[in-house]
Design a protein around this motif. Structure first.
Motif, PDB file in Angstrom:
ATOM      1  N   GLN A 121      -7.401   7.197   9.616  1.00  0.00           N
ATOM      2  CA  GLN A 121      -7.637   8.261   8.646  1.00  0.00           C
ATOM      3  C   GLN A 121      -6.322   8.764   8.044  1.00  0.00           C
ATOM      4  O   GLN A 121      -6.237   9.015   6.845  1.00  0.00           O
ATOM      5  N   GLU A 122      -5.301   8.889   8.895  1.00  0.00           N
ATOM      6  CA  GLU A 122      -3.987   9.297   8.400  1.00  0.00           C
ATOM      7  C   GLU A 122      -3.450   8.288   7.396  1.00  0.00           C
ATOM      8  O   GLU A 122      -2.897   8.665   6.354  1.00  0.00           O
ATOM      9  N   ALA A 123      -3.619   7.008   7.694  1.00  0.00           N
ATOM     10  CA  ALA A 123      -3.151   5.957   6.789  1.00  0.00           C
ATOM     11  C   ALA A 123      -3.878   6.037   5.445  1.00  0.00           C
ATOM     12  O   ALA A 123      -3.255   5.882   4.382  1.00  0.00           O
ATOM     13  N   GLU A 124      -5.180   6.298   5.479  1.00  0.00           N
ATOM     14  CA  GLU A 124      -5.955   6.435   4.243  1.00  0.00           C
ATOM     15  C   GLU A 124      -5.478   7.634   3.421  1.00  0.00           C
ATOM     16  O   GLU A 124      -5.364   7.547   2.198  1.00  0.00           O
ATOM     17  N   HIS A 125      -5.189   8.742   4.096  1.00  0.00           N
ATOM     18  CA  HIS A 125      -4.691   9.921   3.397  1.00  0.00           C
ATOM     19  C   HIS A 125      -3.340   9.637   2.735  1.00  0.00           C
ATOM     20  O   HIS A 125      -3.099  10.048   1.587  1.00  0.00           O
ATOM     21  N   ILE A 126      -2.480   8.925   3.423  1.00  0.00           N
ATOM     22  CA  ILE A 126      -1.178   8.571   2.869  1.00  0.00           C
ATOM     23  C   ILE A 126      -1.331   7.660   1.656  1.00  0.00           C
ATOM     24  O   ILE A 126      -0.698   7.860   0.620  1.00  0.00           O
ATOM     25  N   LYS A 127      -2.236   6.657   1.770  1.00  0.00           N
ATOM     26  CA  LYS A 127      -2.491   5.760   0.643  1.00  0.00           C
ATOM     27  C   LYS A 127      -2.997   6.544  -0.565  1.00  0.00           C
ATOM     28  O   LYS A 127      -2.569   6.315  -1.694  1.00  0.00           O
ATOM     29  N   TYR A 144      -2.557   9.699  -1.226  1.00  0.00           N
ATOM     30  CA  TYR A 144      -1.475  10.546  -1.724  1.00  0.00           C
ATOM     31  C   TYR A 144      -0.507   9.743  -2.600  1.00  0.00           C
ATOM     32  O   TYR A 144      -0.142  10.162  -3.687  1.00  0.00           O
ATOM     33  N   ILE A 145      -0.146   8.548  -2.118  1.00  0.00           N
ATOM     34  CA  ILE A 145       0.770   7.693  -2.872  1.00  0.00           C
ATOM     35  C   ILE A 145       0.137   7.217  -4.169  1.00  0.00           C
ATOM     36  O   ILE A 145       0.770   7.214  -5.236  1.00  0.00           O
ATOM     37  N   ALA A 146      -1.132   6.830  -4.103  1.00  0.00           N
ATOM     38  CA  ALA A 146      -1.823   6.326  -5.291  1.00  0.00           C
ATOM     39  C   ALA A 146      -2.113   7.433  -6.298  1.00  0.00           C
ATOM     40  O   ALA A 146      -2.179   7.182  -7.502  1.00  0.00           O
ATOM     41  N   GLY A 147      -2.296   8.657  -5.804  1.00  0.00           N
ATOM     42  CA  GLY A 147      -2.697   9.764  -6.676  1.00  0.00           C
ATOM     43  C   GLY A 147      -1.538  10.428  -7.309  1.00  0.00           C
ATOM     44  O   GLY A 147      -1.466  10.934  -8.370  1.00  0.00           O
TER      45      GLY A 147
END
Length: 144
Positions: free
Chosen positions: A133-139, A141-144
């Protein structure tokens, strides 16, 4: 937000395989095998934790006493000073205790009564889910 024991139990369920202290070690071995579990909580009639008996305890009992250990009551070989957690315990706290003390199963107690059990497998699964879930949030954040 930290993952707690309550969250794990809400997902996996609160059923715990138990046996009374008078159960023979051979009967507990059958319970372990039939339920495909590594530990049985030894509980009294009021669902209070009296002890825990694990696969390791079974191996130790047979190693110390040979086949005659199998006819003894589980109370003779169980761990009676059981480490317990409550529903507010976090996965990180539990992981630390399980690692330091070499536990693979920790009973959950609420108001002095057995309310569930957490295995090392439950802890690992929840930790993996948390990291994903943390990895998804980071992705995001980076993509957004």
């Amino acid at each position: 937000m930290a993952i707690t024991v309550r969250m794990i139990l809400d997902e996996k369920g609160r059923a715990v395989v138990t046996a009374p202290a008078t159960t023979s070690i051979s009967e507990v071995a059958v319970i372990l095998h039939q339920n495909r579990i590594g530990a049985v909580v030894i509980a009294d009639e009021g669902d209070r934790i009296a002890g825990i008996f694990t696969e390791r305890d079974l191996a130790a009992a047979v190693g110390k006493h040979g086949a005659r250990a199998l006819t003894a009551p589980v109370s003779q070989e169980m761990t009676d000073n059981v480490y317990r957690c409550d529903e507010g315990t976090t996965v990180n706290e539990l992981m630390e205790v399980m690692t330091k003390r070499h536990f693979r199963h920790v009973p959950v107690e609420v108001d002095g009564k057995l309310a569930g059990i957490i295995s090392i497998g439950d802890v690992v699964k929840s930790r993996i889910r948390e990291v994903e879930q943390e990895a998804e949030h980071i992705k995001s954040y980076i993509a957004g």
